[in-house]
Design a protein around this motif. Structure first.
Motif, short mmCIF file in Angstrom:
data_model
loop_
_atom_site.label_atom_id
_atom_site.label_comp_id
_atom_site.label_asym_id
_atom_site.label_seq_id
_atom_site.Cartn_x
_atom_site.Cartn_y
_atom_site.Cartn_z
N SER A 120 -22.53 26.31 -0.07
CA SER A 120 -22.42 26.93 -1.39
C SER A 120 -22.56 28.44 -1.30
O SER A 120 -21.87 29.18 -2.00
CB SER A 120 -23.50 26.37 -2.33
N VAL A 146 -19.30 29.79 0.01
CA VAL A 146 -18.30 29.82 -1.06
C VAL A 146 -18.60 30.93 -2.06
O VAL A 146 -17.68 31.56 -2.59
CB VAL A 146 -18.19 28.45 -1.75
N GLY A 166 -9.82 24.59 -5.76
CA GLY A 166 -10.73 23.54 -6.23
C GLY A 166 -12.19 23.85 -5.92
O GLY A 166 -12.72 24.86 -6.36
N VAL A 167 -12.83 22.97 -5.15
CA VAL A 167 -14.25 23.13 -4.85
C VAL A 167 -14.54 24.37 -4.02
O VAL A 167 -15.67 24.83 -3.98
CB VAL A 167 -14.84 21.88 -4.16
N PHE A 168 -13.55 24.91 -3.35
CA PHE A 168 -13.75 26.12 -2.55
C PHE A 168 -13.81 27.38 -3.41
O PHE A 168 -13.98 28.47 -2.90
CB PHE A 168 -12.63 26.26 -1.51
N LYS A 169 -13.68 27.22 -4.70
CA LYS A 169 -13.70 28.34 -5.63
C LYS A 169 -15.08 28.52 -6.28
O LYS A 169 -15.47 29.63 -6.60
CB LYS A 169 -12.65 28.11 -6.72
N HIS A 170 -15.83 27.44 -6.46
CA HIS A 170 -17.10 27.48 -7.18
C HIS A 170 -18.23 26.97 -6.30
O HIS A 170 -18.16 25.86 -5.77
CB HIS A 170 -17.03 26.62 -8.44
N SER A 224 -21.20 25.81 -7.08
CA SER A 224 -21.86 24.59 -7.57
C SER A 224 -21.02 23.34 -7.27
O SER A 224 -21.56 22.29 -6.91
CB SER A 224 -22.16 24.69 -9.06
N SER A 225 -19.71 23.45 -7.41
CA SER A 225 -18.88 22.29 -7.10
C SER A 225 -18.86 22.02 -5.60
O SER A 225 -18.78 20.87 -5.18
CB SER A 225 -17.45 22.48 -7.63
N MET A 226 -18.97 23.06 -4.79
CA MET A 226 -19.05 22.85 -3.34
C MET A 226 -20.36 22.16 -2.98
O MET A 226 -20.39 21.27 -2.13
CB MET A 226 -18.93 24.18 -2.60
N VAL A 273 -22.05 20.03 -4.78
CA VAL A 273 -21.90 18.61 -5.14
C VAL A 273 -20.97 17.90 -4.15
O VAL A 273 -21.25 16.79 -3.71
CB VAL A 273 -21.38 18.47 -6.59
N ALA A 274 -19.87 18.53 -3.78
CA ALA A 274 -18.91 17.91 -2.85
C ALA A 274 -19.55 17.65 -1.49
O ALA A 274 -19.36 16.57 -0.91
CB ALA A 274 -17.68 18.79 -2.69
#
Length: 136
Positions: free
Chosen positions: A16, A19, A28-32, A34-36, A38-39
């Motif tokens: 995170s 990122v 996608g997840v590589f942009k945020h 918090s989403s990274m 979780v992923a």
């Protein structure tokens, strides 16, 4: 259960931060961050259930559950699924040495950290045996 939930946090936090420092727009997840987070946690939860749980049961049956054993098991559990996927990608599409090296190091070391955190949270104070005391 608590140990299983927090075990992937060091790897997820590291990725995170990466990122956050170098986001990839439109990826996608590589942009945020918090989403990274979780992923990465989801990856380790699935690989932990599919590969880590059977490994832990075998280690427990052989009475070798300790810090070193869990770190090595975490390395293998974290690395195996991504190594297979990277191998497929290299053969079919090609991948840079940087991508392969980063992913192998990240998921391998992240798995080791997850094994260490699991031991620290769940087993440290429960008398988990040291690897030198293990019966083979």
């Amino acid at each position: 259960m608590w140990a299983f939930l927090v075990a992937p946090f060091p790897a997820a936090l590291f990725q995170s931060i990466v990122v956050a420092l170098w986001p990839k727009e439109g990826m996608g997840v590589f942009k945020h961050p918090s989403s990274m987070f979780v992923a990465v946690c989801i990856y380790y939860y699935f690989s932990g259930l599919l590969l880590g749980l059977p490994a832990w049961l075998v280690m427990r049956k052989r009475n070798v559950v300790g810090l070193r054993g869990l770190a090595i098991a975490g390395l293998i559990v974290g690395l195996l699924p991504v190594a297979v996927a990277l191998g497929w990608t290299v053969v079919k599409e090609g991948a840079s040495a940087y991508v392969v090296t980063y992913n192998l190091l990240f998921f391998g070391l992240g798995g080791m950290a997850a094994g260490w955190v699991y031991w620290l949270v769940a087993l440290r104070n429960r008398g988990a045996i040291a690897p030198t005391q293990a019966k083979v």
